[in-house]
Design an enzyme around this catalytic site. Sequence first.
Site, PDB file in Angstrom:
ATOM      1  N   CYS A  72       0.867  -1.181   0.000  1.00 36.00           N
ATOM      2  CA  CYS A  72       0.000   0.000   0.000  1.00 36.00           C
ATOM      3  C   CYS A  72       0.901   1.226   0.000  1.00 36.00           C
ATOM      4  O   CYS A  72       2.118   1.120   0.070  1.00 36.00           O
ATOM      5  CB  CYS A  72      -0.846   0.021   1.270  1.00 36.00           C
ATOM      6  N   ARG A 126       1.309   1.685  -5.946  1.00 35.59           N
ATOM      7  CA  ARG A 126       1.501   0.723  -4.854  1.00 35.59           C
ATOM      8  C   ARG A 126       0.179   0.094  -4.410  1.00 35.59           C
ATOM      9  O   ARG A 126       0.156  -0.831  -3.610  1.00 35.59           O
ATOM     10  CB  ARG A 126       2.150   1.413  -3.648  1.00 35.59           C
ATOM     11  N   TRP A 159      -3.805  -1.582  -1.103  1.00 41.19           N
ATOM     12  CA  TRP A 159      -3.776  -2.815  -1.880  1.00 41.19           C
ATOM     13  C   TRP A 159      -4.200  -3.882  -0.885  1.00 41.19           C
ATOM     14  O   TRP A 159      -3.416  -4.305  -0.045  1.00 41.19           O
ATOM     15  CB  TRP A 159      -2.373  -3.085  -2.417  1.00 41.19           C
ATOM     16  N   ASN A 213       1.152   0.214   6.059  1.00 41.44           N
ATOM     17  CA  ASN A 213       1.488  -0.622   4.905  1.00 41.44           C
ATOM     18  C   ASN A 213       2.265  -1.805   5.445  1.00 41.44           C
ATOM     19  O   ASN A 213       3.235  -1.642   6.175  1.00 41.44           O
ATOM     20  CB  ASN A 213       2.352   0.154   3.894  1.00 41.44           C
ATOM     21  N   GLY A 214       1.809  -3.028   5.124  1.00 39.28           N
ATOM     22  CA  GLY A 214       2.498  -4.231   5.588  1.00 39.28           C
ATOM     23  C   GLY A 214       1.479  -5.264   6.042  1.00 39.28           C
ATOM     24  O   GLY A 214       0.292  -5.148   5.779  1.00 39.28           O
ATOM     25  N   GLU A 228       5.925 -20.600 -20.703  1.00 41.03           N
ATOM     26  CA  GLU A 228       5.934 -19.241 -20.137  1.00 41.03           C
ATOM     27  C   GLU A 228       7.076 -18.422 -20.735  1.00 41.03           C
ATOM     28  O   GLU A 228       6.904 -17.255 -21.064  1.00 41.03           O
ATOM     29  CB  GLU A 228       6.049 -19.315 -18.610  1.00 41.03           C
ATOM     30  N   LYS A 286       6.416 -14.955 -22.863  1.00 35.41           N
ATOM     31  CA  LYS A 286       7.012 -13.667 -22.475  1.00 35.41           C
ATOM     32  C   LYS A 286       7.672 -12.979 -23.658  1.00 35.41           C
ATOM     33  O   LYS A 286       7.478 -11.816 -23.919  1.00 35.41           O
ATOM     34  CB  LYS A 286       8.070 -13.895 -21.386  1.00 35.41           C
ATOM     35  N   GLU A 288       5.046 -11.772 -26.229  1.00 38.67           N
ATOM     36  CA  GLU A 288       4.134 -10.655 -25.913  1.00 38.67           C
ATOM     37  C   GLU A 288       4.859  -9.325 -25.747  1.00 38.67           C
ATOM     38  O   GLU A 288       4.247  -8.284 -25.889  1.00 38.67           O
ATOM     39  CB  GLU A 288       3.270 -10.962 -24.706  1.00 38.67           C
ATOM     40  N   HIS A 292       8.990 -35.096 -33.718  1.00 37.06           N
ATOM     41  CA  HIS A 292       7.702 -35.405 -34.370  1.00 37.06           C
ATOM     42  C   HIS A 292       7.236 -34.243 -35.225  1.00 37.06           C
ATOM     43  O   HIS A 292       6.054 -33.940 -35.281  1.00 37.06           O
ATOM     44  CB  HIS A 292       6.663 -35.745 -33.298  1.00 37.06           C
ATOM     45  N   LYS A 346      -3.776  -5.532 -19.488  1.00 37.52           N
ATOM     46  CA  LYS A 346      -3.311  -6.189 -18.261  1.00 37.52           C
ATOM     47  C   LYS A 346      -4.322  -7.230 -17.800  1.00 37.52           C
ATOM     48  O   LYS A 346      -3.970  -8.288 -17.333  1.00 37.52           O
ATOM     49  CB  LYS A 346      -3.087  -5.154 -17.153  1.00 37.52           C
TER      50      LYS A 346
HETATM   51  C1  AGP Z   1       0.726 -12.661 -19.120  1.00 38.32           C
HETATM   52  O1  AGP Z   1       1.979 -12.012 -19.242  1.00 38.32           O
HETATM   53  C2  AGP Z   1      -0.339 -11.977 -19.937  1.00 38.32           C
HETATM   54  N1  AGP Z   1      -0.454 -10.616 -19.541  1.00 38.32           N
HETATM   55  C3  AGP Z   1      -1.651 -12.747 -19.945  1.00 38.32           C
HETATM   56  O2  AGP Z   1      -1.408 -13.984 -20.547  1.00 38.32           O
HETATM   57  C4  AGP Z   1      -2.287 -13.007 -18.563  1.00 38.32           C
HETATM   58  O3  AGP Z   1      -1.520 -13.942 -17.853  1.00 38.32           O
HETATM   59  C5  AGP Z   1      -3.693 -13.583 -18.786  1.00 38.32           C
HETATM   60  O4  AGP Z   1      -4.471 -12.613 -19.461  1.00 38.32           O
HETATM   61  C6  AGP Z   1      -4.398 -13.981 -17.474  1.00 38.32           C
HETATM   62  O5  AGP Z   1      -4.560 -12.860 -16.675  1.00 38.32           O
HETATM   63  P1  AGP Z   1      -5.019 -13.099 -15.142  1.00 38.32           P
HETATM   64  O6  AGP Z   1      -3.911 -13.843 -14.467  1.00 38.32           O
HETATM   65  O7  AGP Z   1      -5.217 -11.716 -14.581  1.00 38.32           O
HETATM   66  O8  AGP Z   1      -6.292 -13.903 -15.161  1.00 38.32           O
END
Ligand code: AGP
Length: 590
Positions: free
Chosen positions: A2, A27, A74, A100-101, A473, A477, A480, A496, A585
């Site tokens: 926070c 934060r 938060w 905060n904590g 993953e 990364k 994206e 394969h 996001k």
């Molecule tokens: C991950 O880097 C991406 N931003 C995206 O795949 C994300 O993980 C996905 O949209 C799921 O989001 P969430 O964890 O908020 O459900």
Amino acid sequence: MCGIAGYVGNRNAPEILFDMLKRLEYRGYDSAGIACISDQDVVIFKDRGRVDEIRESAGCERIISDIGIAHTRWATHGEPSECNAHPHSDCTNGFIVVHNGIIENYRDLREGLMERGHRFESETDTEVVPHLIEELYTQSFEVAFREAIKKLRGSFAIAAISIHEPDKILIARKESPLIIGLGDGENFIASDTPAILPNTRRILIMDDFDYGIVTKDRVKIKDIRTGDEIKKKIQTIQWSMEQAERGGYPHFMLKEIFEEPEAVKNATKAIKEIEDIAKKLTGYKRIYFVACGTAYHAGLLGKYLLERFSIPSEAVVASEFRYSTVNTIDSDCAVIAISQSGETADTLASVKEAKNKGAYVLSIVNVVGSTLTRISDDNIYTYSGPEIAVASTKAYLGQLTAITLLGLYLAGESGRIEMDYVNEIIDDINNLPGKIRQILNNEDEIKKLARRLANKNTFFYIGRRLNYPTALEGALKIKEISYVHAEAYPAGELKHGPLALLEDGIPVVAINPNDDLFRKMESNIQEARARKATIIVVGESGDLKTPVIDPLLSPLLYIVPLHLFAYHISVLRGLDPDKPRNLAKSVTVE
Ligand code: AGP
């Protein structure tokens, strides 16, 4: 995480406090509030929502005051709401606190205070603090404050004001950041420099177990344990405002990667809840991990982990689960939904469908009080703090930690493994932050490798079993944030078909922990090398070197260099890793 702020001086406190909160919103931003002393009375204004909304409804011009404290939240204990928003007060409204904590012993403290007649209004851990001060107060605010702080266990950055001594702000720090901004005839306190910068660049940094008495003309810092005064060196902030908001990092994504050690540590704070929920899960015949994107990769790790302990489970992307797998769901099923935001449309829809079929739903979430937490039967919070960058990094580490703990306890409860082994691995998890830091300290090597490969337009990531999700993953990364084509495969799948794509110079990232499949991975690496691919091994003696670790925990370690690698490729390609094109996001639409 926070943000707290405080002001005491000759100007009008409310305006300044809201300005400070605005700069601390990175934060936490689910609720906010301020408390000011005006004409020997305390005025508190707080609500759920963003700082601007609360500022709007507070009407600063109506509050005349030269001292106050403020908070942007938060949520960790108690979902976002007006009553859980800070500041919090005691029964008499004489002592007001922002924090905060995480106060780890708040339940015991709250119980005792309630037994002695104190009335609580919120579900937060923080609210015990003003009631403790009230109970300990006789004639000195400072003495009561210090005695109250000494009773707290856990992490805190606290600021408090009182109508009994309306000229001072008392502050204390343990593990959560807290600084004092030194002005001319005025002083400021804040969780971080962005809130201080517009007013002064001269700061004092509080250390653990420091407490402070801040008036408009004087700042005194003492040791909570001994009461002895401490002389602090005045420092000058060199950062620009922008740099300060990212804690000096060039991008939020890099800042959040460097917070991955804390993300693992914070996720272990839910260990008691995880242990209890694991017992519940033994009562279900089938377990499904359901999520999207990075969170899905965490769910896939969960599947492999449970299989390691001979517990069958499935991991399904939410957009498929809701239209297909859900037809097989019934009351014998447990659905584990994973989501950083707790607002992803496909994940929410999957959970609603699963509940309609009678399934038990557990969610593993970062955002307290998000929609997913409100429609699930139980929640495990990862406590990763706000994740601002679109690409998920530290939240993934929080998810992996929670899922690994859940898998261990479930296997222990099901008699698949001994509890001694569970405790052994938990010890290793507690040592994980230090090992992650070793990788982060090696950032220059990772940057060098990224420089060598920044112009490549396609990458392969391969791994086996627990590290197939790591490969997925790593590939996601780099896709994206660098817009580079990247494919992840179970390493055994190369021959394969995908092997036909390999040719001179194509990078193949091979995740190869020192486990029983090490030799198998070696032969997959040889197959790729024979096609003149550029091999990048992630492992104890790899190009992306990792510290020695129990292979069971390798996914929590091996993803760290891949996050850093993708970040540096993005920057070297002249892109903004924080705001990748076409992405949001939280994908709240289908
Ligand atoms: C991950 O880097 C991406 N931003 C995206 O795949 C994300 O993980 C996905 O949209 C799921 O989001 P969430 O964890 O908020 O459900």
